[in-house]
Design an enzyme around this catalytic site. Structure first.
Site, short mmCIF file in Angstrom:
data_model
loop_
_atom_site.label_atom_id
_atom_site.label_comp_id
_atom_site.label_asym_id
_atom_site.label_seq_id
_atom_site.Cartn_x
_atom_site.Cartn_y
_atom_site.Cartn_z
CB SER A 89 -0.91 0.00 1.22
OG SER A 89 -1.52 -1.26 1.35
C1 SAM Z 1 -3.36 -4.21 -0.32
S1 SAM Z 1 -2.72 -5.81 -0.04
C2 SAM Z 1 -2.13 -5.69 1.63
C3 SAM Z 1 -0.90 -4.85 1.81
C4 SAM Z 1 -0.10 -5.25 2.99
N1 SAM Z 1 -0.69 -4.90 4.25
C5 SAM Z 1 1.34 -4.78 2.92
O1 SAM Z 1 1.85 -4.16 3.84
O2 SAM Z 1 1.97 -5.08 1.91
C6 SAM Z 1 -4.15 -6.82 0.18
C7 SAM Z 1 -3.82 -8.28 0.44
O3 SAM Z 1 -5.00 -8.87 0.97
C8 SAM Z 1 -5.02 -10.23 0.57
N2 SAM Z 1 -6.37 -10.73 0.79
C9 SAM Z 1 -7.48 -10.52 0.03
N3 SAM Z 1 -8.54 -11.11 0.58
C10 SAM Z 1 -8.12 -11.70 1.72
C11 SAM Z 1 -8.76 -12.45 2.73
N4 SAM Z 1 -10.06 -12.74 2.65
N5 SAM Z 1 -8.02 -12.89 3.77
C12 SAM Z 1 -6.69 -12.62 3.85
N6 SAM Z 1 -6.03 -11.92 2.91
C13 SAM Z 1 -6.74 -11.45 1.86
C14 SAM Z 1 -4.55 -10.18 -0.86
O4 SAM Z 1 -4.07 -11.44 -1.28
C15 SAM Z 1 -3.47 -9.10 -0.77
O5 SAM Z 1 -2.22 -9.68 -0.57
#
Ligand code: SAM
Length: 379
Positions: A89
């Site tokens: 992000s």
């Molecule tokens: C915007 S990224 C997160 C960024 C992260 N916090 C970082 O510091 O890099 C969103 C992530 O959420 C994951 N994701 C989507 N749906 C999810 C779920 N139901 N449970 C866990 N992870 C999920 C995706 O695979 C993705 O890697």
């Protein structure tokens, strides 16, 4: 300049977009150590790759730029669609969320959506790594984050699983921090947070992504709070929007004097329309210059579940814009009705709305929890 000096310099510059309370954490968690050697930049025309091996200095500089970095496409499969499925992000937004979380040493934190693990490491720098559990749905990403966190000395527990179920084994938590957006706050997050604890998550409607929901959990098993921050994040996996294909045939034609600047360009209006609109509608802007380079564009309203779409073409100099609507839902009419509904409420700013989550679901209110304005319907 050696790479170590370059990193120190870039890291120092990155601290400037962070709230002062978090600068120490930034200095302890080098962002590039959490990024893959190939990532992508989103420039509006689709993701563009950047390879560390080919452009080491640019790769490093971008790792510390205040912009989101795309770290996975198409769930890591080779479909070629270019759908963004994970990203690191944007640092200033990460900082805004961390500041809003008001984490203190010793707080138990459940982070949903590990991604690269950078955010989990930042939380660990504040509360202690033993107090952070982070959940990532994608097995490959979870493993990469596990390795990056371990390599940087952060003994954070990385769980591979669906974070919308929380992680009961580590409960109760003082904070649930989600870094993917939800349209419905999972009740599991409320159940796993101790009374007085807080849930922070990007929240939106299919029409508007999104804002930061800041909820406090109460002893009666409910959570409530207001919206702050302009934080557009990717949706959690089971709330993603399906692909829409628009073939412009068999449509009803009309015209409108309404310019998208009002209902879509205005953040408050767009948020309000999302609340008033029956769920399932999203919008996309497609630019399309004419031969003289005049900027034409079309706003598409899409509801793929019902095969409905509307297009609304904006041509400079015109005061009436052509509208086309196809399918069982008349999406332009629905959007206009929701816009009128929001104006009848007095055109409230998004910060006047709030959210209550109970075991029965979630409800949105205006100014006070007993003034319900919308009950969101799941398609
Ligand atoms: C915007 S990224 C997160 C960024 C992260 N916090 C970082 O510091 O890099 C969103 C992530 O959420 C994951 N994701 C989507 N749906 C999810 C779920 N139901 N449970 C866990 N992870 C999920 C995706 O695979 C993705 O890697």
């Amino acid at each position: 300049m050696t790479e170590t000096d370059a990193v120190l310099d870039l890291q120092f510059r990155l601290t400037e977009v962070f709230p002062s309370r978090w600068r120490d954490a930034i200095a302890r968690v080098p962002r590039h150590a959490f990024l893959p050697s190939r990532f992508w930049l989103e420039d509006g025309g689709g993701p563009v790759p950047v390879d560390r091996a080919e452009e080491p200095q640019r790769w490093l500089a971008l790792s510390y730029a205040d912009r989101p970095i795309v770290t996975q496409l198409d769930d890591g499969e080779d479909s070629g669609r270019g759908y963004i499925t994970s990203s690191a992000s944007q640092p200033s937004i990460v900082g805004e969320m961390l500041e809003a979380s008001s984490l203190a040493a010793g707080d138990r934190v459940l982070e949903i959506d590990t991604g690269t693990g950078w955010n989990a490491a930042l939380s660990a720098a504040r509360v202690g790594a033993e107090n952070v559990v982070t959940v990532e749905i994608d097995k490959g990403l979870a493993e990469q984050a596990r390795q990056a966190l371990a390599a940087q000395g952060w003994a954070v527990e990385v769980v591979t699983g669906d974070g919308t179920f929380g992680w009961p084994a580590g409960a109760p938590y003082d904070r649930v921090l989600s870094t993917a957006a939800v349209q419905r706050v999972p009740v599991a997050w409320v159940e796993q947070t101790r009374p007085g604890g807080r849930i922070l998550t990007p929240w939106g409607t299919t029409f508007h992504n999104g804002v930061l929901a800041e909820l406090t959990v109460h002893g009666d098993g409910t959570a409530a709070g207001t919206f702050g921050g302009n934080t557009a994040f990717m949706w959690v996996r089971d709330q993603r929007r399906p692909y829409a294909v628009v073939e412009e045939h068999a449509f009803a034609s009309s015209t409108t004097r309404l310019h998208p600047y009002e209902p879509i360009g205005d953040f408050d209006a767009s948020f309000g329309i999302g609340l008033g609109l029956r769920t399932g509608v999203s919008s996309v802007l497609v630019f399309d210059d004419d031969q003289e380079g005049n900027p034409f564009y079309t706003v598409y309203l899409l509801a793929p579940e019902s095969g409905s779409w509307a297009s609304w073409r904006i041509e400079p100099g015109l005061r009436e814009f052509p509208v086309r609507q196809h399918g069982p839902r008349r999406l332009f009419d629905e959007m206009e009705a929701a816009y009128s509904w929001w104006k009848r409420l007095g055109s409230p700013a998004y910060t006047r709305f709030g959210l209550t989550v109970t075991a029965q679901g979630q409800q949105v209110w205006l100014d006070a929890p007993d003034q319900l304005v919308a009950s969101l319907v799941r398609l």
